[in-house]
Scaffold this motif. Structure first.
Motif, PDB file in Angstrom:
ATOM      1  N   ALA A 840       0.815  -1.211   0.000  1.00 48.48           N
ATOM      2  CA  ALA A 840       0.000   0.000   0.000  1.00 48.48           C
ATOM      3  C   ALA A 840       0.853   1.266   0.000  1.00 48.48           C
ATOM      4  N   GLU A 841       1.967   1.247   0.781  1.00 49.41           N
ATOM      5  CA  GLU A 841       2.787   2.458   0.885  1.00 49.41           C
ATOM      6  C   GLU A 841       3.412   2.802  -0.475  1.00 49.41           C
ATOM      7  N   GLU A 842       3.957   1.795  -1.137  1.00 45.97           N
ATOM      8  CA  GLU A 842       4.537   2.018  -2.462  1.00 45.97           C
ATOM      9  C   GLU A 842       3.459   2.469  -3.455  1.00 45.97           C
ATOM     10  N   ALA A 843       2.287   1.877  -3.346  1.00 49.59           N
ATOM     11  CA  ALA A 843       1.167   2.257  -4.222  1.00 49.59           C
ATOM     12  C   ALA A 843       0.768   3.706  -4.005  1.00 49.59           C
ATOM     13  N   ASP A 844       0.752   4.141  -2.717  1.00 46.86           N
ATOM     14  CA  ASP A 844       0.375   5.536  -2.422  1.00 46.86           C
ATOM     15  C   ASP A 844       1.385   6.508  -3.024  1.00 46.86           C
ATOM     16  N   ARG A 845       2.685   6.173  -2.886  1.00 48.01           N
ATOM     17  CA  ARG A 845       3.709   7.064  -3.456  1.00 48.01           C
ATOM     18  C   ARG A 845       3.562   7.142  -4.981  1.00 48.01           C
ATOM     19  N   MET A 846       3.337   5.997  -5.604  1.00 48.84           N
ATOM     20  CA  MET A 846       3.180   5.965  -7.062  1.00 48.84           C
ATOM     21  C   MET A 846       1.949   6.767  -7.491  1.00 48.84           C
ATOM     22  N   GLU A 847       0.870   6.646  -6.727  1.00 50.42           N
ATOM     23  CA  GLU A 847      -0.365   7.356  -7.054  1.00 50.42           C
ATOM     24  C   GLU A 847      -0.174   8.865  -6.918  1.00 50.42           C
ATOM     25  N   ALA A 848       0.497   9.291  -5.842  1.00 53.76           N
ATOM     26  CA  ALA A 848       0.726  10.723  -5.636  1.00 53.76           C
ATOM     27  C   ALA A 848       1.568  11.311  -6.768  1.00 53.76           C
TER      28      ALA A 848
END
Length: 873
Positions: A840-848
């Motif tokens: 989730a953390e990596e996904a959030d950074r990618m999304e931002a």
């Protein structure tokens, strides 16, 4: 005598005044006596006269209702005779003259007599008829005809003058107060009919002639041109003479007979008469007898009717130079003729205008169109067969002289037109030798329209011992192979070097063979001419033009890496040489290769430069081609609103150029753009139009591509059964054709269909096949699409590591080019995959990061590749 008396008795002004009065008195008395004597003569010739009714029986008239009604309408409007009074409008005192004109055998006499019989009651003072034998050895003498007319109107033999002019004057005097119809059949010239025209307003003259005669200074004149009947009308003519039951029993053979007869009424009348006379002569047997073009004229003879004799009379009246020109043009492959062809078929080009006028006037040649691209002339098929037979009967040395002149003309024309694309050829020809040819705007269309005759010129040059001229014609043709379609066998013969030693010509002929091989899907043959065994031939120094052709050969082999490398080098060398036409062609292809290699922004740049060059050249075909390929790139860049008008213009241009293949290709591309715009029904209709072009001409690869394109449209409409059927049809065709790349594209779409229907397991195999093929070919964009879909399939199956690997590989390819939309859709699926695997953390950074850098990502919240439509959403 009065003058003598007056001037003896009176002096000065008194004498002049008296003399003027006496002159007026004597003049008035003379007019009175002349009018009285003429009226007395008219009364005397009419006393007890049986008015003449000379119209012969009208032949059968079929399929000419409109023309007949028009004639009847004009002839039935008979004004009241002027009765000797002088009308206010001089035209109101003239007879009405109608000239029915047309080529030999079109049925002018039948039409005229049919109309004359329908209106004869409107002419109670009689109907005169004469066959003027205008197409015979000796047209009728006008004075003789006038003598007969005067006798038939009741003039006593002793009252008929000897001189033709006096007879004409008496004829006009006698007819002034009559309602009389005069039919002058088969007139030769205006001079022949002028003395035979009555002057009374109640008279009408119906003239038939192969020429559109002017009728002199008559103002109440009309011309009616008799053209060939249409197919249905021609069938009616055949039925009228052969028997309706027999024609109805075999309509296919009847239609072929009509086509062999060129819809010419005289020919149909002859054939119909033969069939009617013999029960055993079936339509099939008659059709077989007419099939041989060389024997056809010998079949068209029946009783006293002969088409060959009919044409011979017209042909005989032509000047010798015109007869030879007609024969030479008739011996060429069939096609549109222009003043250029007429001029170079004559001893002097300056004669072209007058000869064209004469040939059109007598109906041996028909003018077509006006000032458009289709304007020119053509021969009726039977006229062409007749003229060719006459030409072949000329002495060999006369034919040789004419053919040598025409071969040189084709050499001058083709080299002159090719000089726009190959500037070094400008020194090989002179504009003074080439007339009526638009080099800048219409070079490609002219060569395409003349391709069969250009091949004739090459063959004739070799036969006449003019090998250098034949090689130069072929060299010029080699620069137009994007405008024409040649089989590999034709190209091998046309571009054969033979004994040719000139480096420039040898190189051009070699490229001609290579380009023709590529056009026929034979890249290995093409490459072997430049790179035998895959290595450069030390005897051949590759030029920029050669490298451009080599690059196209690698692209045809689906080796896009090698294609791109060679084309980049070709563009650099051609730019350095300022070889602008070949630079244009190289940039066009370079753009396609850049797009396939994942560089759409560079593709757009290359294609826009090429389009600018095409506009500078004024070449409509090249502009249309560039609009099409640029629009495809804009589709890849997700700018369909810009692409649609470019493609719509390209479709119009190719339709104008009568290029059916490129018109169909542009419709195919337009359907894809409509799909991107979510105009799905428009897309399907456009694909249907494209298939209507490609299907009948046997372009199976294009039919398969259209089936492939329908897959996504049907799926977007949730018509999955139709989508699957289209996929199966496309895949079957590509496998039959052995086209691995298009089979791979279709397998990718098959995998996507499985995903859309919730079957990710079934999607893996076809998607894996698509990835393998496109990776080997170097088609990065197609590989990225297939990897993206396979990544989604792995995710749906819970195979998250495999999903991430495929999605990241697809993302890397898209990030290497200007594919922001594609990046956005892959990012959505990659982020969803990361979250499913606990990242989730990596996904959030990618999304931002995506939200801040990619506006397309923001516009598609919650997108899921397993359900989304990959184009329209």
């Amino acid at each position: 005598m009065s003058g003598d008396l007056i001037f003896d008795s009176l002096k000065g002004k008194w004498a002049l005044g008296a003399f003027a009065g006496a002159a007026v008195l004597v003049g008035g008395l003379s007019v009175f006596m002349y009018r009285r004597s003429a009226d007395d003569l008219a009364v005397s010739v009419r006393a007890g006269l049986e008015w003449p009714h000379e119209l012969p029986q009208a032949p059968v008239l079929v399929g000419r209702d409109v023309l007949s009604s028009s004639l009847v309408e004009r002839l039935a409007d008979v004004p009241t005779p002027t009765s000797g009074t002088l009308p206010g409008d001089p035209a109101a005192g003239q007879a009405s003259v109608i000239v029915v004109h047309g080529a030999a055998g079109t049925g002018k006499t039948a039409l005229a007599l049919h109309a004359a019989h329908r209106v004869k009651e409107q002419y109670p003072d009689g109907q005169l008829y004469v066959d003027l034998l205008g197409d015979g050895d000796q047209p009728r003498d006008t004075g003789e005809v006038l003598g007969r007319f005067l006798q038939n109107l009741g003039a006593a033999h002793d009252n008929i003058p000897l001189r033709a002019d006096d007879r004409a004057a008496l004829f006009r005097s006698l007819t002034n107060n009559l309602r009389l119809l005069v039919v002058l059949d088969n007139a030769h010239s205006t001079a022949q009919i002028q003395p035979l025209l009555p002057v009374g307003a109640g008279c009408s003259v119906l003239v038939t002639s192969r020429r559109a005669l002017s009728a002199g200074n008559i103002t109440r004149r009309h011309r009616v041109e008799v053209q060939l009947p249409d197919e249905d009308q021609a069938l009616e003519v055949l039925s009228a003479y052969a028997g309706r039951e027999r024609v109805a029993a075999d309509p296919v053979a009847a239609l072929e007979i009509v086509q062999f007869c060129g819809r010419l009424p005289l020919a149909l009348r002859i054939v119909g008469g033969k069939i009617a006379m013999r029960e055993d002569l079936t339509l099939q047997r008659m059709r077989a007898r007419l099939e041989d073009e060389r024997a056809r004229l010998h079949e068209l003879v029946y009783e006293d009717l002969s088409l060959q004799a009919c044409l011979s009379l017209t042909y005989r009246d032509l000047p010798e130079a015109s007869r030879r020109a007609v024969g030479l043009m008739s011996s060429l492959p069939v096609g549109r003729l222009t003043d250029w062809h007429v001029g170079w078929s004559l001893p002097t080009v300056a004669m072209a205008g007058g000869v064209s006028d004469d040939l059109v006037a007598v109906g041996l040649m028909e003018a077509t169109g006006s000032d458009g691209p289709e304007s020119g002339y053509r021969f009726h098929d039977l006229v062409r067969v007749f003229a060719r037979d006459q030409y072949e009967g000329l002495p060999p040395e006369e034919r040789r002289t004419a053919e040598e002149r025409l071969v040189r003309a084709y050499r001058e024309a083709v080299v002159y037109l090719a000089a726009v694309r190959a500037p070094e050829l400008a020194a090989e020809t002179s504009p003074d030798h080439v007339r009526n040819l638009d080099r800048e705007g219409a070079a490609g269309p002219w060569v395409a329209g003349e391709i069969e005759r250009i091949q004739w010129a090459v063959a004739r040059a070799r036969r006449l011992g003019m090998e250098p001229e034949g090689a130069e014609i072929a060299e010029g043709l080699s620069y137009f192979l994007d405008d024409v379609n040649l089989s590999a066998e034709s190209a091998q013969w046309l571009f054969n070097e033979g004994a040719e030693q000139r480096d420039r010509v040898v190189g051009s002929l070699r490229r001609g063979r290579v380009l023709a091989a590529l056009g026929n899907g034979m890249p290995d043959v093409a490459l072997d001419l430049f790179l035998p065994g895959g290595t450069p031939d030390p005897a051949i120094t590759l030029t920029g033009r050669d490298r451009m052709v080599v690059a196209r050969a690698y692209a045809t082999r689906s080796d896009y890496r090698a294609a791109l490398d060679h084309m980049i080098t070709a563009v650099q060398e051609l730019r350095a040489d300022n070889d602008l036409w070949h630079l244009l062609s190289s940039l066009e292809k370079l753009g396609e290769f850049q797009r396939w290699r994942g560089q759409p922004e560079k593709a757009e740049e290359s294609q826009r430069e090429a389009l600018r060059l095409a506009e500078e050249f004024g070449d409509r075909r090249a502009q249309a081609r560039l609009r099409r390929t640029l629009a495809e790139t804009l589709g890849y860049l997700r700018r369909p609103e810009e692409a649609a008008p470019l493609l719509e213009q390209a479709v119009r241009d190719f339709r104008f150029l009568n290029d059916r293949v490129w018109e169909g290709a542009s419709l195919y591309a337009l359907g894809k753009i409509y799909r991107l715009l979510a105009r799905r029904q428009d897309a399907l209709e456009t694909y249907d139009k494209a298939e209507d072009i490609f299907g009948p001409i046997g372009q199976q690869l294009w039919v398969g591509r259209i089936d492939n394109a329908r897959i996504r449209v049907y799926a977007g409409m949730e018509r999955f059964d139709d989508a699957s059927a289209s996929a199966r049809a496309a895949l079957d065709l590509f496998r039959q054709l052995g086209h691995e790349m298009w089979a791979a594209h279709t397998q990718r779409d098959v995998g996507w269909l499985h995903l859309r229907q919730g079957q990710p397991g079934e999607a893996l195999a076809p998607l894996t096949e698509a990835i393998d093929v496109t990776r080997r070919a170097g088609d990065a964009y197609a590989e990225a699409m297939a990897r993206h879909l396979r990544g989604v399939a792995h995710r749906e199956l819970g195979q998250l590591d495999e999903a991430r690997s495929d999605l990241e590989a697809a993302l890397a390819i898209y990030q290497g080019g200007a594919y922001e939309w594609n990046e956005a859709v892959v990012l959505h699926d990659l982020i969803r995959t990361l979250r499913a695997g606990g990242g989730a953390e990596e996904a959030d950074r990618m999304e931002a990061s995506a939200i801040s850098t990619n506006p397309d990502f923001v516009r598609m919240p919650g997108r899921d590749g397993a359900q989304a439509i990959p184009d329209e959403d």
